[in-house]
Design an enzyme around this catalytic site. Structure first.
Site, short mmCIF file in Angstrom:
data_model
loop_
_atom_site.label_atom_id
_atom_site.label_comp_id
_atom_site.label_asym_id
_atom_site.label_seq_id
_atom_site.Cartn_x
_atom_site.Cartn_y
_atom_site.Cartn_z
N TYR A 34 0.86 -1.18 0.00
CA TYR A 34 0.00 0.00 0.00
C TYR A 34 0.90 1.23 0.00
O TYR A 34 1.86 1.30 0.76
CB TYR A 34 -0.89 0.02 1.25
CG TYR A 34 -1.70 1.29 1.38
CD1 TYR A 34 -3.01 1.35 0.93
CD2 TYR A 34 -1.14 2.45 1.93
CE1 TYR A 34 -3.75 2.52 1.01
CE2 TYR A 34 -1.87 3.62 2.01
CZ TYR A 34 -3.17 3.64 1.56
OH TYR A 34 -3.89 4.81 1.64
N GLU A 62 -3.58 7.37 -4.19
CA GLU A 62 -3.49 6.13 -3.42
C GLU A 62 -3.35 4.92 -4.34
O GLU A 62 -4.15 4.74 -5.26
CB GLU A 62 -4.75 5.97 -2.56
CG GLU A 62 -4.74 4.73 -1.68
CD GLU A 62 -6.06 4.55 -0.94
OE1 GLU A 62 -7.11 4.35 -1.59
OE2 GLU A 62 -6.05 4.64 0.31
#
Ligand code: GDP
Ligand code: MN
Length: 394
Positions: A108, A195
């Site tokens: 992530y 993101e």
């Protein structure tokens, strides 16, 4: 403003980030054609395609919006299934089709605006592919935070440090370069959020057939700063009306600044400062504002009517307080707008109007003839509006 994965990926590619190929399809037939191309590609190690719903919500995978297909027939079927879905209330109008990746590991990595420190901040984790909010709850130590420098951005040493802290292992160089690229993307488009989840190590084949691993942006989410959109007129075209709050759309169309609040007294004011003061006075008079609304300078009758519609869409509103200082805005224009707006309304709520300044006398004549409740001071107006709301509630 949120933009779709496929559009976000285009911005990432423009900033030099590694993203696997993809095509966007609006119909199962188009998805099939794209699948045929990716299935025939000798570089596609899995010989499968991934088909992904393009909707502006997270967790598409869990909702059945991300699926693999091994043949053109299967791709067409899967695409028609996904295009028929509604995910978290949003219709799927397009799918992304790409070569299915063989995922070795999911990370992530995101850049967000950290309001507390007024800096851009990286959030990274070796536990990718799942919701970062859940990782933060279950295993907070698995998350790495790193601020960008306002002047230097993310210098090479800081990018390397971040890459090692996240734990990209052999892929640290690619990880550091991607971190820099995400910050570049954030700045280039005035984004609020960039993101990548998952940022994945995928397994591919070299020309001679030997396996090779690569770190790529497998998913992408970008939120643009609405206030900075005028600097990027081309990005405005990426707006998806399906995901927009109808109230926001209407407010933008008429150039109104509207923020819904919890109370029951609708406020229509010109000027942000006066709007805040009005809300304070409503509070002081014992009431709760239902909204913040700045109708702007020089508001004409149609804009006033639109503002009235927005206020009345909120079923909690029991009274409306109109507080206009006529400078550029002409009081009689506002009064005409109010009269016209009330005539169009199905719901009749008490309205207390205070208009001072340019053409205030004409405004008062119009309003009194139309039997509006008027007030000359702001305290009086707030008190009357609060009383009207309480009366309506009782
Ligand atoms: P999201 O659920 O909306 O965040 O959509 P993602 O694009 O992140 O996909 C969800 C999950 O599907 C990912 O975490 C992966 O595990 C899986 N996935 C996505 N793309 C691929 C792919 O190309 N190959 C494989 N094997 N899995 C994928
Ligand atoms: Mn994802």
């Amino acid at each position: 403003m949120k933009i779709h994965e496929a559009d976000a990926k285009s911005l990432l590619v423009a900033q030099g980030l590694p993203v696997p190929a993809w095509e966007v399809a609006r119909t199962p037939t188009q998805a099939r054609a794209a699948a045929v191309r990716f299935l025939a590609d000798p570089d596609n190690a899995t010989r499968k395609v991934v088909i992904k719903a393009q909707v502006l919500v997270g967790g598409r995978g869990k909702a059945g919006g991300v699926k693999l297909a091994a043949t053109a027939d299967e791709a067409e079927d899967v695409a028609s299934e996904i295009l028929a879905l509604e995910i978290k209330g949003l219709p799927v109008r397009r799918v992304l089709v790409g070569p299915a990746a063989e995922i070795v590991k999911e990370y992530y990595l995101s850049v967000v605006l950290d309001r507390a420190t007024k800096r851009l901040m990286f959030i990274g984790s070796a536990e990718g592919g799942v919701e970062i909010e859940q990782v933060a709850v279950d295993n907070p130590d698995a998350i790495v935070y790193e601020h960008a420098d306002p002047l230097l951005g993310l210098p090479d040493y800081a990018a390397r440090e971040l890459a090692f802290k996240i734990g990209f292992g052999a892929h640290w160089k690619a990880g550091a370069a991607i971190a820099k690229g995400l910050l570049r993307t954030m700045l280039a488009y005035d984004a609020d959020l960039v993101e990548i989840n998952p940022l994945a190590v995928i397994s591919e084949h070299n020309a001679d057939g030997t396996p090779v691993e690569r770190l790529v942006c497998l998913d992408a989410k970008i939120t643009l700063d609405d206030s900075a959109l005028p600097r990027h007129p081309d990005l405005e075209a990426l707006r998806d009306m399906d995901a927009e709050d109808p109230t926001d759309v209407e407010a933008r169309r008429y150039d109104l600044t509207f923020i819904k609040l919890e109370g029951d007294i609708g406020c229509m004011v010109n000027g942000a400062g006066l709007a805040m003061t009005t809300m304070d006075l409503v509070n002081r008079a014992g009431g709760q504002p239902a909204n913040f609304l700045d109708i702007g300078g020089g508001a004409k009758a149609d804009r006033v009517a639109a503002a009235m519609r927005l206020i009345l869409e909120d079923p909690n509103v029991k009274a409306i307080l109109v507080n206009i200082f006529g400078g550029i805005t002409r009081g009689d224009e506002v009064a005409k707008g109010l009269i016209e707006a009330r005539a169009q309304q199905v719901r009749d709520v008490p309205m207390v109007v205070r208009i001072v300044g340019t053409n205030a006398t004409e405004a008062a004549e119009l309003l009194e003839a139309a039997r509006f409740v008027t007030a000359s001071s702001l305290d009086e107006a707030a008190a009357k509006a609060v009383a009207a709301a309480k009366g309506a509630a009782a």
